[in-house]
Design a protein around this motif. Structure first.
Motif, PDB file in Angstrom:
ATOM      1  N   LEU A 155       6.935   4.633   4.390  1.00 49.27           N
ATOM      2  CA  LEU A 155       8.098   4.496   3.718  1.00 49.27           C
ATOM      3  C   LEU A 155       7.778   4.323   2.286  1.00 49.27           C
ATOM      4  O   LEU A 155       8.432   5.156   1.318  1.00 49.27           O
ATOM      5  CB  LEU A 155       8.802   3.138   3.893  1.00 49.27           C
ATOM      6  N   ALA A 156       6.670   4.029   1.813  1.00 46.98           N
ATOM      7  CA  ALA A 156       6.158   3.684   0.577  1.00 46.98           C
ATOM      8  C   ALA A 156       5.978   5.288   0.081  1.00 46.98           C
ATOM      9  O   ALA A 156       6.223   5.490  -1.192  1.00 46.98           O
ATOM     10  CB  ALA A 156       4.917   2.882   0.382  1.00 46.98           C
ATOM     11  N   ARG A 157       5.365   6.081   0.668  1.00 46.55           N
ATOM     12  CA  ARG A 157       5.019   7.490   0.309  1.00 46.55           C
ATOM     13  C   ARG A 157       6.687   8.062   0.158  1.00 46.55           C
ATOM     14  O   ARG A 157       6.455   8.969  -0.981  1.00 46.55           O
ATOM     15  CB  ARG A 157       4.380   8.171   1.145  1.00 46.55           C
ATOM     16  N   ILE A 158       7.314   7.797   0.748  1.00 50.01           N
ATOM     17  CA  ILE A 158       8.602   8.673   0.549  1.00 50.01           C
ATOM     18  C   ILE A 158       9.367   7.776  -0.793  1.00 50.01           C
ATOM     19  O   ILE A 158       9.843   8.780  -1.334  1.00 50.01           O
ATOM     20  CB  ILE A 158       9.582   8.170   1.887  1.00 50.01           C
ATOM     21  N   LEU A 159       9.181   6.673  -0.923  1.00 47.66           N
ATOM     22  CA  LEU A 159       9.922   6.032  -1.894  1.00 47.66           C
ATOM     23  C   LEU A 159       9.209   6.810  -3.415  1.00 47.66           C
ATOM     24  O   LEU A 159       9.866   7.003  -4.270  1.00 47.66           O
ATOM     25  CB  LEU A 159       9.963   4.505  -2.010  1.00 47.66           C
ATOM     26  N   LEU A 160       7.838   6.926  -3.316  1.00 45.22           N
ATOM     27  CA  LEU A 160       7.051   7.132  -4.282  1.00 45.22           C
ATOM     28  C   LEU A 160       7.369   8.717  -4.736  1.00 45.22           C
ATOM     29  O   LEU A 160       7.403   8.855  -5.967  1.00 45.22           O
ATOM     30  CB  LEU A 160       5.533   7.278  -3.942  1.00 45.22           C
ATOM     31  N   ALA A 209       0.905  -1.270   0.020  1.00 42.31           N
ATOM     32  CA  ALA A 209       0.130   0.008  -0.047  1.00 42.31           C
ATOM     33  C   ALA A 209       1.028   1.249   0.046  1.00 42.31           C
ATOM     34  O   ALA A 209       1.580   1.441   0.867  1.00 42.31           O
ATOM     35  CB  ALA A 209      -0.950   0.110   1.251  1.00 42.31           C
ATOM     36  N   VAL A 210       0.580   2.097  -1.146  1.00 42.22           N
ATOM     37  CA  VAL A 210       1.446   3.378  -1.020  1.00 42.22           C
ATOM     38  C   VAL A 210       1.092   4.359   0.251  1.00 42.22           C
ATOM     39  O   VAL A 210       1.800   5.304   0.461  1.00 42.22           O
ATOM     40  CB  VAL A 210       1.168   4.216  -2.119  1.00 42.22           C
ATOM     41  N   GLU A 211       0.007   4.108   0.859  1.00 40.21           N
ATOM     42  CA  GLU A 211      -0.142   4.935   1.858  1.00 40.21           C
ATOM     43  C   GLU A 211       0.879   4.708   3.215  1.00 40.21           C
ATOM     44  O   GLU A 211       0.913   5.508   4.157  1.00 40.21           O
ATOM     45  CB  GLU A 211      -1.636   4.530   2.605  1.00 40.21           C
TER      46      GLU A 211
END
Length: 382
Positions: A287-292, A282-284
């Motif tokens: 860490l995923a939001r930062i990578l995005l 999940a992009v929420e």
């Protein structure tokens, strides 16, 4: 994108004036800092091709895709020779060293023609180029006479004289990078499948196991270090070393310039395994939001991270009363660090993390700006 910044931070800030690939001087943590960044370039090329394929079902015709490839490719070549040349060196006085953006650019120009072929042909072209390009290692530029410069652009790194006054040092020859991008393009068909995660994982495991088998046999796919003027002859074929650590280093010390088959298997296999593992995350998540953020603005980030790290190296040098004049006149790309300059690996990692924190905010702002102006076609070129 994040790992790439680590490699360039090490280049600018480290007090170790020898390449991590030099078995006569290197050590475990130094080599590890280098090898974890090897994955960057192959993934850039592979996913550039995959992203192009996936853009077709979203409404982009093959003719528009072809036009985008050659216009964006020439734009990248222009940036490499101008903006990035200055960012790396802070001067235009040195011979241009053309690297990954140059190779990405010309590979895109080649793909402008390749995408017009049937997809199975493109797959065959990519596979054959990746698997068999090491058969070309025995061809040395000096044996080709007036075509020596062309061969350096295509396969063997070296100094290319276009005219007596115009020269380039090619660090990233185009073979097999064009093949990697072509393979990525055909992999886009795999990414459209509902069961893509299973197949990407299987492909990643197969490539990784193939690497270990080929590397253990030590017969083919190692590259020919004698033909590359960039790194020590210890890259390529491996042999048992005086210590276990050095033996492990020798095993994974594959040739990047030009990229050997072993190098591509060693990097793309694990990268596909990670891609399968991250599919569906999940992009929420924080860490995923930062990578995005970094992933959504790759070229903007690439240009900016070189300027930021280069400037930070000068600032840190001044704060620690170290010589920095050499950083204003070419830096590590054209000369060794000045005596008394640089810091150990823990400090390199600290500067790397600090640079990422600095880069995050302009990248996030630009990502938002791009999302709010999707109708501005020119933004796709930065």
């Amino acid at each position: 994108m994040i790992l790439m910044a680590l490699d360039h931070t090490r280049d600018y800030v480290s007090n170790l004036a020898f390449p991590p690939e030099d078995l006569s001087k290197t050590f475990g943590t130094f080599f590890f800092t280098r090898i974890i960044t090897h994955v960057c370039a192959p993934v850039f090329f592979l996913l550039a091709g995959a992203g192009a394929y996936l853009s077709v079902p979203r409404g982009k015709s093959l003719s528009r895709l072809s036009r985008f490839f050659w216009t964006r490719g020439l734009w990248l070549v222009f940036l490499e020779l101008t903006v990035l040349r200055f960012a790396w060196n802070f001067t235009f006085a040195s011979v241009p060293l053309v690297q990954v953006i140059w190779a990405l650019g010309w590979s895109m120009v080649a793909m402008a023609l390749i995408v017009k072929l049937p997809v199975p042909w493109i797959a065959a072209l990519g596979l054959i180029t990746i698997v068999f390009h090491n058969l070309l290692d025995g061809i040395h530029p000096a044996a080709l006479g007036k075509f020596a410069g062309l061969w350096m652009v295509l396969h063997t790194p070296g100094l290319v004289s276009i005219t007596p006054q115009t020269r380039l040092f090619v660090a990233y020859p185009l073979i097999p990078w064009i093949g990697v991008m072509a393979a990525g393009y055909t992999m886009g068909a795999l990414l459209e499948r509902s069961d893509r995660r299973k197949w990407v994982l299987r492909l990643g495991i197969a490539l990784t196991l193939t690497f270990f088998v080929l590397r253990a046999l030590n017969l083919y796919g190692n590259g020919d270090a004698s033909s590359s003027p960039i790194f020590p002859s210890t890259v390529g074929p491996w042999k048992v070393q005086p210590s276990l650590t050095l033996t492990i280093i020798a095993f994974f010390n594959t040739m990047k310039y030009p990229p050997s088959l072993d190098y591509l298997l060693m990097t793309l296999g694990p990268a596909l395994i990670v891609l399968a593992a991250l599919d569906g995350v999940a992009v929420e998540r924080r860490l995923a939001r930062i990578l995005l953020v970094f992933g959504r603005v790759p070229l903007f980030y690439y240009i900016l991270h070189i300027v930021v790290i280069h400037a930070m190296a000068i600032l840190v040098g001044l704060l620690f009363h170290q010589p920095v004049a050499w950083l204003w006149h070419g830096g590590f790309l054209i000369q060794p660090p000045a005596a008394g300059y640089g810091h150990g690996l823990p400090f390199v990692y600290l500067i790397w993390v600090t640079a990422l924190l600095i880069l995050y905010f302009p990248c996030k702002r630009y990502m938002t700006f791009k999302s709010e102006h999707r109708d501005w076609a020119w933004l796709s070129y930065l």
